[in-house]
Design an enzyme around this catalytic site. Structure first.
Site: not given
Ligand code: AMP
Length: 273
Positions: A27, A34, A144, A147
């Site tokens: 997102m 990320h 990640g 989540d």
């Molecule tokens: P988001 O932009 O929050 O939807 O996250 C996109 C992807 O990045 C998802 O697969 C999350 O689980 C992963 N992600 C977000 N924060 C972290 C983190 N601190 N460590 C590893 N992966 C992450």
């Protein structure tokens, strides 16, 4: 690096690719968490596509969809430096139509923990991830462990719908003091950041307890709760890797999960035992 703003552009890019593709859905407001997913995909695949889409369907009305951090220019720079081949950057109208069949997360596992505290959240997540998978047609998709329940439900969707995609779980990236990175961390003041550290601290202590032979889930939860006394804990859960509640911790088959509000900011974190 190609910037694809429409489904048409994405399809045209995809049709020209003959190699296997790694996919990192996000997102945006990209941080080192990320970036670790992106780097892994770039290393493991001849071609990597990152999507940046703040998905309205996974936010409920009282959540932060309109204020969710958006940093497109910086995100594109990050992707370029990481050698990403293409970024998909669609507008909402590219992804959603006015009336469409919707996907429901499975009845129990999609509505406990995060799904209980954020009703409809996983329906929206699965809806968009399935659409993106169908458009991008990746061989590998990177998610990640931060989540963890989302990762479980996406893996479950891939199996249920016989999708020919391999889900790659990626480790949680934290800052130097242990706070799990999140796009929402920018909402935290310095004082709140300090308080938020109690989340990862409680997980670390839980893991230490387990290593010392304490396998009693309730006893561990109590210790964790005490450490997080200054924040508003939504849940502490101890489950197996299939998200079944566990009373006795089994090494290599347990996840300890926390959701808490620090001020107005909701944070989640977990540790895989
Ligand atoms: P988001 O932009 O929050 O939807 O996250 C996109 C992807 O990045 C998802 O697969 C999350 O689980 C992963 N992600 C977000 N924060 C972290 C983190 N601190 N460590 C590893 N992966 C992450």
């Amino acid at each position: 690096m190609k910037i694809l703003r429409t489904v048409k552009e994405l399809k045209s890019f995809r049709n020209k690719q003959t190699c296997e593709l790694g996919f990192v859905p996000t997102m945006g407001a990209l941080h080192q968490g990320h970036i670790s997913l992106i780097k892994q995909s770039v290393e493991e695949n001849p071609c990597t596509l990152v999507s940046i889409f703040v998905n309205p369907a996974q936010f409920s009305e009282n959540e932060d969809f309109s204020t969710y951090p958006r940093k497109i220019e910086a995100d594109l720079k990050i992707c370029e430096l990481a050698n990403v081949d293409a970024v998909f950057l669609p507008k909402i109208e590219e992804i959603y139509s006015k009336a469409e069949p919707s996907l429901l997360a499975p009845s129990i596992k999609g509505y406990i923990l995060e799904g209980y505290n954020r009703p409809g959240h996983f329906d929206g997540v699965l809806q968009v991830v399935l659409k993106l998978f169908n458009l991008v047609k990746p061989k590998y998709a990177y998610f990640g462990k931060k989540d963890a329940q989302q990762l479980f439900l996406i893996q479950n969707m891939v199996e249920t719908f016989f999708l020919d995609i391999k889900i790659v779980p990626c480790e949680i990236i934290r800052d130097e003091r242990g706070l799990a990175l999140s796009s929402r961390n920018i909402y935290l003041s310095e004082v709140e950041k300090e308080k938020a550290l109690s989340i990862s601290k409680s997980l670390k202590i839980a893991s230490r307890e387990v290593m010392q032979g304490n396998l009693n889930a309730d006893a561990i939860k109590e210790k964790m709760q005490a450490i997080m006394s200054e924040i508003q804990v939504e849940y502490i859960a101890i489950t197996d890797r299939d998200f079944e509640k566990t009373e006795k911790i089994v090494i290599k088959n347990t996840i300890i999960l926390v959701a808490a509000k620090v001020g107005q900011t909701r944070l989640i974190d977990n540790i895989w035992i």
